[in-house]
Write a protein that holds these residues in place. Structure first.
Motif, PDB file in Angstrom:
ATOM      1  N   VAL A 129      42.716  38.174  46.595  1.00  0.00           N
ATOM      2  CA  VAL A 129      42.034  38.951  45.299  1.00  0.00           C
ATOM      3  C   VAL A 129      40.879  38.141  44.658  1.00  0.00           C
ATOM      4  O   VAL A 129      39.879  38.667  44.137  1.00  0.00           O
ATOM      5  N   LYS A 159      46.979  47.360  46.546  1.00  0.00           N
ATOM      6  CA  LYS A 159      46.878  47.525  45.162  1.00  0.00           C
ATOM      7  C   LYS A 159      46.390  46.647  44.304  1.00  0.00           C
ATOM      8  O   LYS A 159      45.539  47.065  43.306  1.00  0.00           O
ATOM      9  N   GLU A 160      46.495  45.195  44.550  1.00  0.00           N
ATOM     10  CA  GLU A 160      45.716  44.356  43.493  1.00  0.00           C
ATOM     11  C   GLU A 160      44.260  44.379  43.568  1.00  0.00           C
ATOM     12  O   GLU A 160      43.523  44.328  42.680  1.00  0.00           O
ATOM     13  N   LYS A 163      42.878  47.233  41.881  1.00  0.00           N
ATOM     14  CA  LYS A 163      42.955  47.088  40.451  1.00  0.00           C
ATOM     15  C   LYS A 163      41.677  46.325  39.931  1.00  0.00           C
ATOM     16  O   LYS A 163      41.148  46.728  38.844  1.00  0.00           O
TER      17      LYS A 163
END
Ligand code: PLP
Length: 393
Positions: A129, A159-160, A163
């Motif tokens: 990320v 998912k991270e 986001k």
């Protein structure tokens, strides 16, 4: 003996899928756009398939668009989103380990004036990320990072990543082609704006894919024509394939846990034996975050193409990279991005196991692999220099 260890390239159609498809080749062959009863029957079959898939991936049926392949879905997502958002910025971020369907689409967009950034994975093939956070800015309109990699099987923290993209106002696309057979995909949970699917990777037919586009998002068309797919993707719908895709996804989801356990057991046994019994070998990928099917190794001092050919002669089908780049002798862009030295990357082979494989097949393949590597190394001047010709397995 003929053994297939190339399920990341394609899978055999499940007989139940073929059975579900059959009527739509012969009796129920109408064009779904025709106004008569033949057309209505076809339209209903397509609507049912769409509803089935939508339920399984937790989206609305009208968020799902059928395409002719995962490749088309990837092209559509990237090109359609880039042009739809070009007034807001011109920066696109993808990972350096994407399938060529994304990679080459991004290269094409770069030629059209978009700025493209390729994120580097760590040495196990994970896109961290922090790497995305480092490169994303207020000009970024689209981020595309695959869910599971097709060459080494690593699963990304999707998912991270999604986001972070959204926090910066960018759209997020993910290619789930390789994860669908092994993970229940919930589009709401992933949080992506667009998701790519392809049926032939989960025991469905070739030549059919889908793109999930979340409600409210408008992207430009890729294939123009008639009013099919709510006028967003022209072309007469491939009814048998669409019906087959829905059936295949149903079966994959029903049997996922048992299939995953079986496939992972085969993979683990294979990996353990290779690492214990073949010297100078490097395992490529991540041991924790990965699909159960893939084992990728680099065998030092030999060429992947040589291994592939000798294994094929022994009846074992494997891959020296992604199926689409076979025929090219270029080293894998995935392994190079992961930091595998170029000379080592040349000796890489992907083994990908499936639900119909057996432990006997795995043992047979390891025995043949040991012979193959030994034979190739005996012919390798480099290897003889390194070991003084003392190689013995
Ligand atoms: N994306 C990934 C990750 C893949 O592995 C593949 C196929 O190898 C594709 C896209 C392309 O899918 P299709 O073969 O349906 O065009």
């Amino acid at each position: 003996m003929r053994i297939y260890f190339d399920h990341a390239a394609s899978t055999p159609c499940d007989p139940r899928v073929v059975e579900a498809m059959m009527p739509y080749f012969t009796n129920d062959f109408g064009n779904g756009d025709s106004q008569h009863s033949f057309g209505r029957d076809t339209a209903k079959a397509i609507a049912d398939a769409r509803a089935t898939i939508a339920k399984l991936i937790n989206c609305q049926p009208n968020e799902l668009y059928f395409t002719a392949s995962g490749t088309e879905s990837d092209n559509w997502a990237l090109k359609g989103a880039a042009f739809a958002r070009k007034n807001r910025g011109n920066h696109i971020i993808i990972s350096a380990i994407e399938h060529h369907a994304v990679l080459v689409s991004a290269e094409w967009l770069a030629k059209q004036g978009f700025k493209v950034t390729l994120l580097k994975p760590d040495e196990t093939g994970i896109i961290n990320v922090s790497e995305l956070e480092k490169h994303i800015d207020d000009q970024t309109i689209l981020v595309s990072i695959m869910h599971a990699n097709n060459e080494v099987g690593t699963i990304q923290p999707i998912k991270e990543l999604s986001k972070v993209a959204h926090d910066h106002g960018a759209l997020f696309h993910t290619d789930c082609v390789q994860s669908v057979p092994y993970m229940h995909i919930d589009v709401k949970d992933i949080g992506a704006d667009m998701i790519t699917f392809s049926a032939h990777k989960f025991y469905g037919p070739k030549g059919v894919g889908a793109l999930y586009i979340r409600n409210g998002l408008k992207i430009d068309k890729l294939v123009s024509g008639g009013g099919q797919e709510r006028s967003q993707r022209g072309g007469t719908s491939n009814t048998p394939a669409i019906v087959g895709m829905a059936k295949a996804l149903e079966i994959a989801n029903e049997q996922m846990e048992q299939n995953n356990a079986h496939i992972a057991k085969l993979r683990d046994h294979f990996v353990d034996r290779v690492l214990a019994e073949i010297p100078y070998v490097r395992f490529n990928g991540n041991r924790d975050h990965r699909v159960p099917s893939v084992a990728n190794f680099s065998f030092e001092f030999v060429e992947g193409e040589g291994i592939l050919m000798l294994m094929d002669l022994a009846g074992v089908a494997v891959s020296s990279g992604s199926a689409c780049s076979s025929g090219s002798l270029d080293p894998s862009h995935v392994l190079l991005a992961m930091g595998v030295p170029i000379e080592v990357s040349h000796g890489s082979i992907r083994f990908s196991f499936g639900k119909n494989n057996t432990m006997e097949e795995v043992d047979y393949a390891v025995d043949k692999l040991k012979d193959t590597i030994a034979r190739l190394r005996q012919m390798s001047p480099l290897f003889n220099v390194k070991t003084g010709g003392t190689y013995n397995v």
